[in-house]
Design an enzyme around this catalytic site. Structure first.
Site, PDB file in Angstrom:
ATOM      1  N   SER A  81     -26.996 -64.207 -78.007  1.00 31.10           N
ATOM      2  CA  SER A  81     -28.390 -64.366 -77.589  1.00 31.10           C
ATOM      3  C   SER A  81     -29.279 -63.362 -78.310  1.00 31.10           C
ATOM      4  O   SER A  81     -29.068 -62.149 -78.228  1.00 31.10           O
ATOM      5  CB  SER A  81     -28.508 -64.157 -76.081  1.00 31.10           C
ATOM      6  OG  SER A  81     -29.874 -64.091 -75.745  1.00 31.10           O
ATOM      7  N   MET A  97     -39.098 -67.363 -72.544  1.00 32.83           N
ATOM      8  CA  MET A  97     -39.593 -67.069 -71.179  1.00 32.83           C
ATOM      9  C   MET A  97     -41.114 -67.067 -71.196  1.00 32.83           C
ATOM     10  O   MET A  97     -41.718 -66.585 -72.154  1.00 32.83           O
ATOM     11  CB  MET A  97     -39.095 -65.694 -70.735  1.00 32.83           C
ATOM     12  CG  MET A  97     -37.590 -65.539 -70.801  1.00 32.83           C
ATOM     13  SD  MET A  97     -37.095 -63.960 -70.092  1.00 32.83           S
ATOM     14  CE  MET A  97     -35.377 -63.898 -70.618  1.00 32.83           C
ATOM     15  N   HIS A 129     -33.078 -72.137 -75.151  1.00 31.69           N
ATOM     16  CA  HIS A 129     -33.003 -72.118 -73.684  1.00 31.69           C
ATOM     17  C   HIS A 129     -34.409 -71.895 -73.152  1.00 31.69           C
ATOM     18  O   HIS A 129     -34.935 -70.781 -73.202  1.00 31.69           O
ATOM     19  CB  HIS A 129     -32.037 -70.992 -73.265  1.00 31.69           C
ATOM     20  CG  HIS A 129     -31.902 -70.809 -71.791  1.00 31.69           C
ATOM     21  ND1 HIS A 129     -31.302 -69.699 -71.241  1.00 31.69           N
ATOM     22  CD2 HIS A 129     -32.268 -71.593 -70.743  1.00 31.69           C
ATOM     23  CE1 HIS A 129     -31.324 -69.806 -69.912  1.00 31.69           C
ATOM     24  NE2 HIS A 129     -31.910 -70.944 -69.596  1.00 31.69           N
ATOM     25  N   MET A 141     -36.834 -71.211 -70.492  1.00 29.64           N
ATOM     26  CA  MET A 141     -37.061 -70.744 -69.118  1.00 29.64           C
ATOM     27  C   MET A 141     -38.570 -70.767 -68.916  1.00 29.64           C
ATOM     28  O   MET A 141     -39.227 -69.731 -68.790  1.00 29.64           O
ATOM     29  CB  MET A 141     -36.479 -69.339 -68.948  1.00 29.64           C
ATOM     30  CG  MET A 141     -34.960 -69.349 -68.881  1.00 29.64           C
ATOM     31  SD  MET A 141     -34.255 -67.705 -69.104  1.00 29.64           S
ATOM     32  CE  MET A 141     -34.194 -67.646 -70.884  1.00 29.64           C
ATOM     33  N   MET A 167     -26.076 -71.094 -65.226  1.00 24.44           N
ATOM     34  CA  MET A 167     -26.503 -69.691 -65.251  1.00 24.44           C
ATOM     35  C   MET A 167     -25.570 -68.874 -64.360  1.00 24.44           C
ATOM     36  O   MET A 167     -25.401 -69.186 -63.185  1.00 24.44           O
ATOM     37  CB  MET A 167     -27.938 -69.539 -64.740  1.00 24.44           C
ATOM     38  CG  MET A 167     -29.014 -70.087 -65.663  1.00 24.44           C
ATOM     39  SD  MET A 167     -29.001 -69.454 -67.350  1.00 24.44           S
ATOM     40  CE  MET A 167     -29.248 -67.691 -67.104  1.00 24.44           C
TER      41      MET A 167
END
Ligand code: DX5
Ligand code: ZN
Length: 219
Positions: free
Chosen positions: A7, A36, A64, A66, A136
């Protein structure tokens, strides 16, 4: 063999170029890119502009999201170079199916994720629409947390759910994965492991990736 997704969240952003080269050289399978928005999760990270640059590197991008209302943004992330785009069930809500379809229509592989306290039943209706399921194992929002033990059983549950439905999406796990915890999730059925802090703290990233890839797999 297990796939490994370092990541970028845990990279040194002042040296992103060489940090990503480190990921490529390690033999990792994809680069995990955590977006995010300050709404779905408290933090704010990086968007499409940076992805466009990073996606020039010779490694597939595992994005990903979010973020709230992900359907509004999937096309931009697809155009910026994502291979996988994963959205949260909790964020997409009643638009989940449409969102996953939009991801595939944009030419990407579609992923759905659930937070630790969201039951895997919440995604039972969309198993036919996904190429990847991301469980998660920490609360989304920041790196460096400890894997929450009860989430391991959700990996087992989702694997069983897919088996019953006759589908075979990649099962990915994200949060607190390191050389001590990885076997717990791979034995439960995880096939792709996100590792942020553990990857970037490793003395020898290639050895780290090799060790994760060799973790025992569920039958
Ligand atoms: C957390 C992110 C993770 C994070 C994992 O919200 O989705 O991808 O980078 O970091 P570690 O591996 O440090 O738990
Ligand atoms: Zn992530």
């Amino acid at each position: 063999m297990i796939k490994v997704a370092p990541s970028m969240l845990a990279a040194d952003y002042m040296h992103l170029d060489s940090e990503i080269d480190k990921v490529v050289a390690s033999g990792a399978d994809v680069l995990h890119y955590d977006v995010m928005d300050g709404t779905f999760v408290p933090g704010i990270t990086f968007g499409q502009g940076i992805l466009k640059m990073v996606a020039k590197k010779p490694i597939p991008m595992d994005v990903h999201l979010m973020i709230a209302n992900p359907i509004k943004h999937v096309r931009e992330f697809a155009e910026a170079g994502a291979k996988y785009i994963t959205v949260h069930q909790e964020a997409a809500n009643f638009e989940l199916r449409d969102t996953l379809r939009a991801i595939r229509e944009a030419g990407c592989l579609a992923g759905v994720s659930v937070k630790p306290f969201t039951s895997v039943d919440a995604i039972a209706d969309v198993l036919n629409e996904v190429d990847l399921i991301l469980i998660m194992t920490v609360e989304p929002g920041k790196g460096g947390q400890k894997l929450i033990p009860f989430t391991v059983d959700k990996v087992r549950q989702v694997r069983e759910m897919c088996r019953k439905a006759g589908v075979n999406p990649v099962i990915e796990v994200d949060g607190g994965v390191n050389l001590e915890t990885a076997h717990l999730v791979t034995e439960a059925g995880a096939q792709m492991l996100v590792a942020g802090s553990a990857f970037f703290k490793a003395q020898d990233p290639a050895e780290f990736v090799k060790a994760l890839k060799a973790m025992p797999q569920a039958e």
